[in-house]
Design an enzyme around this catalytic site. Structure first.
Site, PDB file in Angstrom:
ATOM      1  N   GLY A 156      25.947  10.188 -14.419  1.00  0.00           N
ATOM      2  CA  GLY A 156      26.231  10.740 -13.094  1.00  0.00           C
ATOM      3  C   GLY A 156      25.778  12.172 -12.934  1.00  0.00           C
ATOM      4  O   GLY A 156      25.737  12.714 -11.830  1.00  0.00           O
ATOM      5  N   ARG A 157      25.497  12.817 -14.054  1.00  0.00           N
ATOM      6  CA  ARG A 157      25.036  14.213 -13.968  1.00  0.00           C
ATOM      7  C   ARG A 157      24.143  14.569 -15.147  1.00  0.00           C
ATOM      8  O   ARG A 157      23.889  15.738 -15.389  1.00  0.00           O
ATOM      9  CB  ARG A 157      26.223  15.167 -13.908  1.00  0.00           C
ATOM     10  N   LYS A 163      22.683  17.925 -19.111  1.00  0.00           N
ATOM     11  CA  LYS A 163      23.933  17.558 -18.440  1.00  0.00           C
ATOM     12  C   LYS A 163      24.270  18.662 -17.451  1.00  0.00           C
ATOM     13  O   LYS A 163      24.304  19.832 -17.834  1.00  0.00           O
ATOM     14  CB  LYS A 163      25.017  17.438 -19.516  1.00  0.00           C
ATOM     15  N   ASP A 184      29.812  15.681  -8.271  1.00  0.00           N
ATOM     16  CA  ASP A 184      28.823  16.576  -7.673  1.00  0.00           C
ATOM     17  C   ASP A 184      27.577  16.743  -8.547  1.00  0.00           C
ATOM     18  O   ASP A 184      26.684  17.513  -8.208  1.00  0.00           O
ATOM     19  CB  ASP A 184      29.456  17.956  -7.402  1.00  0.00           C
ATOM     20  N   ARG A 222      21.378  18.360 -24.349  1.00  0.00           N
ATOM     21  CA  ARG A 222      21.883  17.627 -25.512  1.00  0.00           C
ATOM     22  C   ARG A 222      20.736  16.897 -26.193  1.00  0.00           C
ATOM     23  O   ARG A 222      19.736  16.555 -25.552  1.00  0.00           O
ATOM     24  CB  ARG A 222      22.867  16.533 -25.074  1.00  0.00           C
ATOM     25  N   ARG A 250      25.129   3.518 -25.041  1.00  0.00           N
ATOM     26  CA  ARG A 250      26.580   3.426 -25.198  1.00  0.00           C
ATOM     27  C   ARG A 250      27.013   1.969 -25.156  1.00  0.00           C
ATOM     28  O   ARG A 250      26.251   1.112 -24.690  1.00  0.00           O
ATOM     29  CB  ARG A 250      27.263   4.177 -24.026  1.00  0.00           C
ATOM     30  N   ASP A 297      32.477   3.567 -22.171  1.00  0.00           N
ATOM     31  CA  ASP A 297      31.212   4.217 -21.793  1.00  0.00           C
ATOM     32  C   ASP A 297      31.018   5.525 -22.566  1.00  0.00           C
ATOM     33  O   ASP A 297      29.943   6.122 -22.496  1.00  0.00           O
ATOM     34  CB  ASP A 297      31.162   4.486 -20.285  1.00  0.00           C
ATOM     35  N   ASN A 298      32.035   5.960 -23.276  1.00  0.00           N
ATOM     36  CA  ASN A 298      31.899   7.168 -24.095  1.00  0.00           C
ATOM     37  C   ASN A 298      31.796   6.826 -25.578  1.00  0.00           C
ATOM     38  O   ASN A 298      32.061   7.660 -26.429  1.00  0.00           O
ATOM     39  CB  ASN A 298      33.084   8.116 -23.857  1.00  0.00           C
ATOM     40  N   ASP A 339      30.062  12.790 -25.619  1.00  0.00           N
ATOM     41  CA  ASP A 339      30.789  13.164 -24.406  1.00  0.00           C
ATOM     42  C   ASP A 339      32.059  13.958 -24.686  1.00  0.00           C
ATOM     43  O   ASP A 339      33.177  13.472 -24.577  1.00  0.00           O
ATOM     44  CB  ASP A 339      31.108  11.925 -23.551  1.00  0.00           C
TER      45      ASP A 339
HETATM   46  P1  AMP Z   1      33.210  11.114 -18.558  1.00  0.00           P
HETATM   47  O1  AMP Z   1      34.510  10.394 -18.719  1.00  0.00           O
HETATM   48  O2  AMP Z   1      33.320  12.597 -18.353  1.00  0.00           O
HETATM   49  O3  AMP Z   1      32.283  10.800 -19.678  1.00  0.00           O
HETATM   50  O4  AMP Z   1      32.539  10.594 -17.195  1.00  0.00           O
HETATM   51  C1  AMP Z   1      32.725   9.315 -16.646  1.00  0.00           C
HETATM   52  C2  AMP Z   1      31.676   9.032 -15.611  1.00  0.00           C
HETATM   53  O5  AMP Z   1      31.732   9.974 -14.555  1.00  0.00           O
HETATM   54  C3  AMP Z   1      30.249   9.075 -16.117  1.00  0.00           C
HETATM   55  O6  AMP Z   1      29.519   8.108 -15.428  1.00  0.00           O
HETATM   56  C4  AMP Z   1      29.802  10.468 -15.748  1.00  0.00           C
HETATM   57  O7  AMP Z   1      28.402  10.569 -15.619  1.00  0.00           O
HETATM   58  C5  AMP Z   1      30.477  10.651 -14.408  1.00  0.00           C
HETATM   59  N1  AMP Z   1      30.736  12.064 -14.077  1.00  0.00           N
HETATM   60  C6  AMP Z   1      31.608  12.913 -14.691  1.00  0.00           C
HETATM   61  N2  AMP Z   1      31.602  14.108 -14.092  1.00  0.00           N
HETATM   62  C7  AMP Z   1      30.693  14.039 -13.080  1.00  0.00           C
HETATM   63  C8  AMP Z   1      30.231  14.955 -12.101  1.00  0.00           C
HETATM   64  N3  AMP Z   1      30.698  16.184 -11.997  1.00  0.00           N
HETATM   65  N4  AMP Z   1      29.281  14.511 -11.245  1.00  0.00           N
HETATM   66  C9  AMP Z   1      28.800  13.262 -11.308  1.00  0.00           C
HETATM   67  N5  AMP Z   1      29.195  12.362 -12.194  1.00  0.00           N
HETATM   68  C10 AMP Z   1      30.147  12.735 -13.086  1.00  0.00           C
HETATM   69 MG    MG Z   2      30.955   9.858 -20.273  1.00  0.00          MG
END
Ligand code: AMP
Ligand code: MG
Length: 470
Positions: A86-87, A106, A118, A169, A176, A240-241, A250
């Site tokens: 997502g980012r 990232k 965002d 990174r 994953r 997913d992590n 992550d």
């Molecule tokens: P995480 O648990 O932080 O690994 O993130 C879970 C999901 O949310 C993943 O698909 C990330 O890419 C997405 N994600 C987390 N933070 C953001 C952000 N600020 N903007 C867009 N996608 C995000």
């Molecule tokens: Mg993640």
């Protein structure tokens, strides 16, 4: 512009697995730090400005790519459907002396998988990821690494307004458990087969699917044991992590045990404690089960069950091995696991600092320990048991202390240390970041100028709260 030679293989997989994306540069990007991976990756010929521009999406290198990958996953025990980078954007793969390495940034802006996010990352969480990746490397625990840290001037809304950053990174692969789950649950069998065979051939020496899965189960079990051995709590062990390569990936609200609490929950948003420190080994297995289900069209069910079935034994064996090492035991005795877990319970009951306690046991002189904690009955009792066990060992005590100091780190990334670095980086400095990276690359050595940070956390720096928001 010319840079290293790219060999982008993931993007040859079926299109469902990724989207091409345009990065959004952060405003007035400043390069705060670059690691030695710059040379490993063959990026040494780029100037700092060129490297910054490239990582920030302002300059292109020939042969590069800009993709975000599509994955899915189980979050907090529930099927979460489609997720994806997502980012984070993958800039390409480079075959190096250290093997195939992928560079990912990232905080590079919105992708088709940003959902409500965002696409940005803030300095605070980026510095934490930066430090922890390299600290894990120093602790010899498999992890994604970092190449560079950029900070920017965009205002980013989190609980408060913060400033933007980008972490570059580096990892052999970003694959994953969730990539397999996405293909399987959305019934993309062709893509799943392609992903399985790609992973097997590229990262697992072309072994059979079953052997690859056995290896993934083994690596995950060992990773969990290693986390437990340094008091690491990941905090968001969603599927997913979880890295197919068995890497720690992550870094979000992670934390290392300070005052030992076996039920420590580093993630303030995890009210149920699903991802508490003590839960990690069983969650590792739960996630593997989610992964193995995706292979049901390729491997007979009974075989998958037997592959998953090896997990508890591998974990237990590795955990016991680590426990023995931490206690300086060379002989293998029946009660060793019990002796180790009993110590953890005592440390929990008495709230003893995890890292400090093990390091003190590695010292000829435990005076600093008793000076700090005073006369603790349970601990004295345990020491009596430990001494009885040590009597079975041969070799000099000096030699044992030396061995123990190679496995019980003196320095660990405590939240208040990260906080001090964050404040420094937010002011545009890289001094503290540099100093701490040096310490964390060799956490088993003495670093006398940082002595006070090896003591139990001062009370004014305890109970630092970290949420999912990053
Ligand atoms: P995480 O648990 O932080 O690994 O993130 C879970 C999901 O949310 C993943 O698909 C990330 O890419 C997405 N994600 C987390 N933070 C953001 C952000 N600020 N903007 C867009 N996608 C995000
Ligand atoms: Mg993640």
């Amino acid at each position: 512009m010319n840079g290293p030679e790219f060999d982008n293989t993931f993007a040859k997989l079926p299109r469902i697995l990724y989207e091409e994306v345009k990065p959004t540069p952060i405003k007035n990007a400043r390069l705060v730090h670059v690691t030695k991976l710059r040379e490993t990756l063959g990026l040494g010929s780029l100037s700092d400005d060129e490297l910054t521009g490239w990582l920030n999406g302002e300059i292109q290198l020939s042969g590069e790519q800009r993709i975000a990958t599509r994955y899915a996953g189980h979050q907090f025990g529930v099927w979460a459907g489609q997720l994806g980078d997502g980012r984070a954007i993958s800039l390409g793969e480079i075959v190096t002396n250290a093997g195939r390495l992928e560079i990912q940034t990232k905080g590079s802006g919105l992708t088709p998988f940003s959902r409500m996010g965002d696409g940005k990352a803030v300095i605070r969480s980026s510095v934490r990821e930066y430090l922890c990746s390299e600290a894990m490397e120093g602790l010899k625990i498999p992890t994604t690494r970092v190449l560079a840290l950029l900070i920017g001037e965009d205002k980013v809304q989190r609980e408060e307004i913060e400033r933007s950053a980008v972490v570059a990174r580096v990892m052999p692969s970003n694959i994953r458990f969730g990539h397999f789950e996405m293909c399987f649950h959305f019934e993309k069998q062709e893509a799943l087969d392609a992903l399985i065979d790609y992973t097997r051939k590229t990262f697992f020496n072309d072994v059979s699917v079953e052997e690859m899965l056995t290896e993934v189960v083994t690596r995950t079990a060992k990773l969990m044991a290693m986390w437990m051995g340094v008091g690491f709590n990941h905090g968001v062990m969603n599927s997913d992590n979880m890295s197919i390569m068995g890497l720690t990936i992550d870094y979000g609200p992670f934390g290392f045990l300070e005052d030992t609490d076996l039920n420590y929950i580093c993630n303030h948003s995890d009210q149920q404690g699903r991802y508490a420190y003590s839960q990690q080994p069983s969650i590792g297995m739960w996630n593997l089960e989610r992964l193995l289900i995706c292979f049901m069209n390729r491997v007979p069910k009974e075989k998958l069950e037997s592959i998953l079935g090896i997990y508890p034994e591998i974990f237990e064996k590795e955990f016991t091995r680590i426990g023995r090492e931490k206690l300086g035991l060379k002989l293998e005795q029946e009660g060793d696991n019990l002796l180790f877990t009993r110590l953890l319970q005592v440390m929990d009951k008495l709230s003893l600092d995890f890292t400090f306690t093990f390091r003190q046991l590695s010292n000829e002189n435990m005076k600093p320990f008793w000076d700090y904690y005073g006369n603790r009955e349970e601990m004295k009792e345990w020491i009596t048991q430990y001494e009885a066990r040590l009597a079975l060992e041969s070799g000099s005590t000096q030699e044992r202390y030396t061995r123990m100091k190679q496995v019980n780190p003196k320095y660990i990334l405590k939240n208040y240390i990260a906080q001090e670095v964050i404040v420094d980086v937010e002011q545009g400095n890289s001094g503290r970041l540099n100093d701490w990276l040096k310490v964390f690359y060799s956490p088993f050595e003495e670093h006398t100028e940082f002595e006070k940070y090896a003591m139990p956390t001062p009370s004014e720096h305890k109970h630092y709260e970290v949420s999912c928001s990053s």
